[in-house]
Design an enzyme around this catalytic site. Structure first.
Site, PDB file in Angstrom:
ATOM      1  N   HIS A  84      -8.047   1.885  18.190  1.00 16.49           N
ATOM      2  CA  HIS A  84      -9.184   2.561  17.571  1.00 16.49           C
ATOM      3  C   HIS A  84     -10.437   2.484  18.439  1.00 16.49           C
ATOM      4  CE1 HIS A  84      -6.816   1.760  13.764  1.00 16.49           C
ATOM      5  NE2 HIS A  84      -7.061   3.047  13.690  1.00 16.49           N
ATOM      6  N   ARG A  95     -15.165   6.536  12.027  1.00 12.87           N
ATOM      7  CA  ARG A  95     -14.618   5.250  11.589  1.00 12.87           C
ATOM      8  C   ARG A  95     -15.243   4.086  12.362  1.00 12.87           C
ATOM      9  NH1 ARG A  95      -8.163   5.867  10.772  1.00 12.87           N
ATOM     10  NH2 ARG A  95      -8.189   6.698  12.886  1.00 12.87           N
ATOM     11  N   ASP A 145      -1.513  11.563   6.903  1.00 12.12           N
ATOM     12  CA  ASP A 145      -1.839  10.135   6.909  1.00 12.12           C
ATOM     13  C   ASP A 145      -3.184   9.955   6.209  1.00 12.12           C
ATOM     14  OD1 ASP A 145      -2.463   7.509   7.411  1.00 12.12           O
ATOM     15  OD2 ASP A 145      -2.080   7.596   9.564  1.00 12.12           O
ATOM     16  N   GLU A 149       1.319   9.741   3.343  1.00  4.19           N
ATOM     17  CA  GLU A 149       1.387   8.384   3.885  1.00  4.19           C
ATOM     18  C   GLU A 149       0.164   7.547   3.518  1.00  4.19           C
ATOM     19  OE1 GLU A 149       1.314   6.436   8.348  1.00  4.19           O
ATOM     20  OE2 GLU A 149       2.738   8.035   7.921  1.00  4.19           O
ATOM     21  N   GLU A 188       1.970   0.224   6.567  1.00  2.99           N
ATOM     22  CA  GLU A 188       1.269  -0.066   7.819  1.00  2.99           C
ATOM     23  C   GLU A 188       0.401  -1.310   7.713  1.00  2.99           C
ATOM     24  OE1 GLU A 188      -2.381   1.984  10.355  1.00  2.99           O
ATOM     25  OE2 GLU A 188      -0.973   3.272   9.287  1.00  2.99           O
ATOM     26  N   HIS A 247       5.219   1.554  12.200  1.00  9.71           N
ATOM     27  CA  HIS A 247       3.970   2.179  12.614  1.00  9.71           C
ATOM     28  C   HIS A 247       3.732   1.910  14.096  1.00  9.71           C
ATOM     29  CE1 HIS A 247      -0.479   1.663  13.347  1.00  9.71           C
ATOM     30  NE2 HIS A 247      -0.438   2.914  12.912  1.00  9.71           N
ATOM     31  N   GLU A 289       7.786   6.702  15.457  1.00 10.64           N
ATOM     32  CA  GLU A 289       6.460   7.305  15.552  1.00 10.64           C
ATOM     33  C   GLU A 289       5.934   7.172  16.971  1.00 10.64           C
ATOM     34  OE1 GLU A 289       2.052   7.133  13.445  1.00 10.64           O
ATOM     35  OE2 GLU A 289       3.306   5.338  13.387  1.00 10.64           O
TER      36      GLU A 289
END
EC number: 4.2.1.90
Length: 395
Positions: free
Chosen positions: A23, A49, A215, A241, A269, A319, A339
């Site tokens: 992130h 975020r 998601d 999700e 997750e 995840h 994924e």
């Protein structure tokens, strides 16, 4: 077994910027766009975020050295907090043990931290240690980790892509594309309309046979998630999700009863340990479990989670987590696909998840990866020597 080396040292490092904390990206990256989050109820934290600190945790690098000089390592999230836990608490259970004592070490780490752990940062840290132990043992044995887990059950991995451009993911050969949900309940009817418009636009671009998923990153309530799922069925949404906060098992059970027939509910997750996933399974909360091997307890715990899921007839699709999940998925019948996180800023090309921190990290080609790409000893990756590691709590 008597000639197996023992563990000489464990060391914990962090690194600034990016790394395993995916992130922590620069401006303009799709992963920090206007995305629905639990903080979306506050307008000042809605656009990015990073505004509420999603990128503050940082990378944790765990390095474990055996008495014969072999070094195993892993990367996960945990930053300086994780380093402190490793160096000040967990090291006593690791140093001096045999490299084969993985189950015993896990049990000691988990039980010794119960009074302040169980989930979250402590389990991230335990996961990091566990992954480094598996990497070390496999290197000592000169085998890939998947060989220690029983060996491949298929010749290749098949991937769906997570990112902002499922239409581009289809052109790259992926079997599906998972979009971040952009607007949550606080943005009301207009936000819901925009979510559905984007999904409809993507369905037009990719055609009917390509998977599309949303998601929701723990950001919805049962009512909103139910409305979204029912409306999205028009566009053949394959699954919804992590729609709810991870502790709302009752809400997940209700949501699963509410969604249109054929649509899947997925989550996990941000769940941890066999006990957390047992709740999801026994309360019939979801159709697919999505543990992150770097957060849920590592490979040692993921094996138990997978066995529980298999007994309940459920799939496990971890995840992200790159090679740490690839070596697991290739060995499990109830993990039929993987994924892949699209870490290019515009989600327009395939780049390694942990780039530039790891070297030799394999990536899908045309949405697939041969099992032979995972045949190097350990997890098959190396730390990039150009990444400046910092050890905040040396002993």
């Amino acid at each position: 077994m008597n000639n197996m080396p023992t563990i000489k040292h464990v060391r914990a490092f962090t690194v600034r910027g990016g790394g395993a904390d995916y992130h922590d990206q620069g401006s303009g990256h799709w992963i920090d766009d206007h995305i629905s989050t639990p903080m979306g109820r506050y307008p000042e934290y809605r656009q990015s975020r990073q505004s509420f600190g999603i990128n503050v945790l940082g990378t944790l690098v765990v390095e474990i050295e055996a008495s014969d000089g072999t070094v195993g390592f892993s990367v996960t999230t945990g930053g300086e907090l994780g380093c402190w836990i490793v160096e000040k608490h967990l090291a006593r259970f690791i140093e001096g043990a045999k490299v084969t004592d993985i189950e015993k070490i896990w049990d000691q780490m988990f039980n010794a931290t119960l009074y302040y752990g169980r989930k979250g940062i402590v389990l991230n840290t335990i996961s990091g240690v566990d992954l480094a132990l598996w990497d070390l043992l496999a290197k000592v044995r000169k085998e890939p980790v998947h060989a220690l887990l029983g060996g491949p059950v298929r010749d290749e991995l098949t991937f769906y892509a997570t990112g902002a451009r499922p239409d581009l993911a289809k052109k790259m050969g992926f079997i599906g594309g998972k979009l971040p949900l952009h607007h949550g309940p606080a943005e009301r009817e207009e936000g819901l309309k925009k979510n559905l418009e984007l999904l409809g636009e993507m369905r037009q671009r990719v055609g009917d046979d390509f998977w599309l998923m949303y998601d929701c990153w723990m950001s919805l309530d049962v009512e909103y998630a139910t409305r979204l799922a029912n409306a999205a069925s028009e566009y053949k949404l394959k699954w919804i999700e992590e729609a709810l906060p991870p502790d709302d098992y009752w809400g997940y059970a209700e949501l699963r009863r509410n969604v249109p027939r054929g649509m899947l509910v997925t989550t996990g997750e941000h769940e941890a340990t066999r006990w957390g996933f047992r709740m999801l399974l026994e309360m019939e909360c979801c159709d697919i479990l999505q543990p992150d091997v770097g957060w849920c307890g590592g490979i040692t715990e993921l094996l138990k989670i997978s066995a529980l899921a298999d007994a309940h007839g459920k799939l496990v699709v971890p995840h992200g987590s790159s090679v740490y999940s690839y070596h697991f998925v290739i060995t499990r019948h109830n993990s039929p696909f993987s994924e892949f996180l699209m870490m290019a800023p515009k989600a327009d090309e395939v780049v390694p998840m942990f780039n530039p921190m790891l070297l030799d990290e394999p990536v899908p080609v045309n949405g697939r990866m041969k099992a032979s790409a995972l045949d190097a000893p350990g997890f098959g990756v190396r730390l990039n020597p150009e990444c400046a590691l910092q050890r905040p709590f040396p002993r």
